[in-house]
Design a protein around this motif. Sequence first.
Motif, PDB file in Angstrom:
ATOM      1  N   GLU A 287      62.983 -58.026 -46.852  1.00 10.12           N
ATOM      2  CA  GLU A 287      62.309 -59.205 -46.966  1.00 10.12           C
ATOM      3  C   GLU A 287      60.743 -59.178 -47.698  1.00 10.12           C
ATOM      4  N   ASP A 288      60.537 -59.998 -48.737  1.00 13.43           N
ATOM      5  CA  ASP A 288      59.080 -59.947 -49.265  1.00 13.43           C
ATOM      6  C   ASP A 288      58.102 -59.990 -48.319  1.00 13.43           C
ATOM      7  N   LEU A 289      56.996 -59.231 -48.308  1.00 11.94           N
ATOM      8  CA  LEU A 289      55.640 -59.665 -47.591  1.00 11.94           C
ATOM      9  C   LEU A 289      54.611 -59.957 -48.556  1.00 11.94           C
ATOM     10  N   VAL A 290      53.879 -61.082 -48.048  1.00 12.77           N
ATOM     11  CA  VAL A 290      53.038 -61.691 -48.893  1.00 12.77           C
ATOM     12  C   VAL A 290      51.552 -61.190 -48.605  1.00 12.77           C
ATOM     13  N   ALA A 291      50.681 -61.085 -49.569  1.00  4.27           N
ATOM     14  CA  ALA A 291      49.228 -60.596 -49.420  1.00  4.27           C
ATOM     15  C   ALA A 291      48.606 -61.222 -48.245  1.00  4.27           C
ATOM     16  N   GLY A 292      48.076 -60.769 -46.895  1.00  4.34           N
ATOM     17  CA  GLY A 292      47.571 -61.228 -45.968  1.00  4.34           C
ATOM     18  C   GLY A 292      48.309 -61.449 -44.708  1.00  4.34           C
ATOM     19  N   ASP A 293      49.929 -61.113 -45.016  1.00  2.00           N
ATOM     20  CA  ASP A 293      50.554 -60.991 -43.847  1.00  2.00           C
ATOM     21  C   ASP A 293      50.193 -59.862 -42.860  1.00  2.00           C
ATOM     22  N   THR A 294      50.387 -60.208 -41.426  1.00  2.00           N
ATOM     23  CA  THR A 294      50.146 -59.227 -40.588  1.00  2.00           C
ATOM     24  C   THR A 294      51.384 -58.663 -39.991  1.00  2.00           C
ATOM     25  N   VAL A 295      51.488 -57.423 -39.920  1.00  2.00           N
ATOM     26  CA  VAL A 295      52.693 -56.651 -39.474  1.00  2.00           C
ATOM     27  C   VAL A 295      52.436 -56.058 -38.321  1.00  2.00           C
ATOM     28  N   ASP A 296      53.268 -56.247 -37.191  1.00  2.00           N
ATOM     29  CA  ASP A 296      52.884 -55.408 -35.945  1.00  2.00           C
ATOM     30  C   ASP A 296      54.119 -54.789 -35.657  1.00  2.00           C
ATOM     31  N   VAL A 297      53.561 -53.618 -35.319  1.00  2.00           N
ATOM     32  CA  VAL A 297      54.608 -52.297 -35.127  1.00  2.00           C
ATOM     33  C   VAL A 297      54.412 -51.872 -33.844  1.00  2.00           C
ATOM     34  N   ILE A 298      55.675 -52.003 -33.208  1.00  2.00           N
ATOM     35  CA  ILE A 298      55.862 -51.149 -31.753  1.00  2.00           C
ATOM     36  C   ILE A 298      56.825 -50.075 -31.972  1.00  2.00           C
ATOM     37  N   LEU A 299      56.009 -48.692 -31.610  1.00  2.00           N
ATOM     38  CA  LEU A 299      56.490 -47.819 -31.907  1.00  2.00           C
ATOM     39  C   LEU A 299      56.636 -46.977 -30.597  1.00  2.00           C
ATOM     40  N   GLU A 300      57.581 -45.886 -30.598  1.00  3.57           N
ATOM     41  CA  GLU A 300      57.570 -45.149 -29.451  1.00  3.57           C
ATOM     42  C   GLU A 300      57.102 -43.714 -29.881  1.00  3.57           C
ATOM     43  N   ASN A 301      55.995 -43.135 -29.456  1.00  3.48           N
ATOM     44  CA  ASN A 301      55.482 -41.921 -29.923  1.00  3.48           C
ATOM     45  C   ASN A 301      56.011 -40.627 -29.352  1.00  3.48           C
ATOM     46  N   ASN A 302      57.279 -40.341 -29.565  1.00  2.00           N
ATOM     47  CA  ASN A 302      58.004 -39.480 -29.109  1.00  2.00           C
ATOM     48  C   ASN A 302      58.041 -37.916 -29.359  1.00  2.00           C
ATOM     49  N   TYR A 303      57.811 -38.025 -30.685  1.00  2.00           N
ATOM     50  CA  TYR A 303      57.885 -36.608 -31.395  1.00  2.00           C
ATOM     51  C   TYR A 303      56.489 -35.789 -31.004  1.00  2.00           C
ATOM     52  N   ASN A 304      56.673 -34.581 -30.662  1.00  2.00           N
ATOM     53  CA  ASN A 304      55.572 -33.557 -30.343  1.00  2.00           C
ATOM     54  C   ASN A 304      55.174 -32.956 -31.506  1.00  2.00           C
ATOM     55  N   ALA A 305      54.249 -33.549 -32.647  1.00  2.00           N
ATOM     56  CA  ALA A 305      53.727 -32.883 -33.786  1.00  2.00           C
ATOM     57  C   ALA A 305      52.348 -32.272 -33.279  1.00  2.00           C
ATOM     58  N   TYR A 306      51.884 -32.348 -31.885  1.00  2.00           N
ATOM     59  CA  TYR A 306      50.710 -31.725 -31.633  1.00  2.00           C
ATOM     60  C   TYR A 306      50.554 -30.281 -31.366  1.00  2.00           C
ATOM     61  N   ILE A 307      51.983 -29.649 -30.963  1.00  2.00           N
ATOM     62  CA  ILE A 307      51.961 -28.340 -30.684  1.00  2.00           C
ATOM     63  C   ILE A 307      51.797 -27.522 -31.999  1.00  2.00           C
ATOM     64  N   PHE A 308      52.044 -28.009 -33.324  1.00  2.18           N
ATOM     65  CA  PHE A 308      51.582 -27.503 -34.435  1.00  2.18           C
ATOM     66  C   PHE A 308      50.822 -28.012 -35.295  1.00  2.18           C
ATOM     67  N   ASP A 309      49.683 -28.711 -34.633  1.00  5.93           N
ATOM     68  CA  ASP A 309      48.557 -29.469 -35.211  1.00  5.93           C
ATOM     69  C   ASP A 309      48.997 -30.245 -36.448  1.00  5.93           C
ATOM     70  N   GLY A 310      50.170 -30.975 -36.156  1.00  5.40           N
ATOM     71  CA  GLY A 310      50.573 -32.087 -37.148  1.00  5.40           C
ATOM     72  C   GLY A 310      50.102 -33.230 -37.228  1.00  5.40           C
ATOM     73  N   LYS A 311      50.429 -33.945 -38.275  1.00  7.49           N
ATOM     74  CA  LYS A 311      49.948 -35.329 -38.295  1.00  7.49           C
ATOM     75  C   LYS A 311      51.041 -36.380 -38.560  1.00  7.49           C
ATOM     76  N   LYS A 312      51.093 -37.331 -37.942  1.00  9.37           N
ATOM     77  CA  LYS A 312      52.239 -38.334 -38.275  1.00  9.37           C
ATOM     78  C   LYS A 312      51.688 -39.626 -39.068  1.00  9.37           C
ATOM     79  N   LYS A 313      52.411 -40.130 -39.886  1.00 11.60           N
ATOM     80  CA  LYS A 313      51.907 -41.364 -40.417  1.00 11.60           C
ATOM     81  C   LYS A 313      53.029 -42.199 -40.696  1.00 11.60           C
TER      82      LYS A 313
END
Length: 374
Positions: A287-313
């Motif tokens: 679907e197209d997203l229009v300028a000014g739209d607000t996208v809400d994201v519900i995420l499950e932060n399951n992946y353990n990237a902290y043990i290797f000082d990783g970053k998730k984006k």
Amino acid sequence: MMDSVDLPSSVDESGSLDPTSDTRKFKQPKHSKFKQQELSSCKPIITPKLVVSTLLFICAVFIPIGFLSLSASRNVVEIVHQYETECVPIESRNDISRFMQSSSNKTCSRTLNVPKHMKQPIYVYYQLDNFHQNHRRYMKSRSDKQLMSRASEGDTQKCWPEDVTKDGMPILPCGLIAWSVFNDTYRFSRNKKPLTLNRRDITWKRDRERKFGNNVYPKNFQRGALIGGGRLNESKPVVRIAFKCCENLHRGRVFFASQLSEQEDLIVWMRTAALSNFRKLYGKIEEDLVAGDTVDVILENNYNAYIFDGKKKLVLSTETWLGGKNEFLGFVYLGVGGLCFVLGMVFAVIFVVVKPRKLGDTSRFSWHNDAGYN
């Protein structure tokens, strides 16, 4: 009186080689221009004018390509949101590893603002930084035979330490790559209305058909003491159109596709990245997203990237004729074109304007010079 000398079998009494001799046939190659290195070839005379013309031609081709590549890259609309810190409760940030290994709720809500109009399809990626999928031992810890054929289920010799369970049963899919599969999940809504995320056809067709068997099913996966990443869903429902029963009416069928060729999140992860910072496709918003739209994201932060000082984006990106955002290619074309222009101008000034040299001037040979005899 001269003693008689025995001649070789390949030499007759007159001293000439016998053309019918096996030795002569073996040593003498068949006469051809290729074997005698007599093929015609281009041997251009490298003159200053030719060099300058070539450099300027490269400049004239590369610089426009560079500007087109940069323009295409800057037309890509991209939203990048880093969340590995914000999605950990403040009271748990001093001991993140303990929080990740606990059964605490890891649901996190984030809000994204759309800066420009984004045309469908909008690709959803997850990005990991400081994760070395290109490590040699990590890349070798897999069994391609096991992934492709049910008959090779026990082929786990290269998968240590994730090869078999404590009971000696083979793990399928085995190896560290499958064991560490990414398992953060995302759900999207726009202006409080759900956004459908298509997670089908996010892999290469060649991978699905030739590297992951349609009759191979997960077994004993993530059942050890240490859980690496996500679990493979052994009963994943997929709705597809089965057949058309009558005019303007389709009947759907729900079946369970747990075979590896249908586990596209695993297939995406198993195609290892060349660099330590990489993105992998998670799904598509159609679907197209229009300028000014607000996208809400519900995420499950399951992946353990902290043990290797990783970053998730989390990355939302459109595409152009050149693909996603990548300004490096455009700068390379501009750099090479600019370098050729500078060198062309320098050679033109030195060899054409300042010190033009007469071609074929034999007076410059050393034997026309007294010092050349010394």
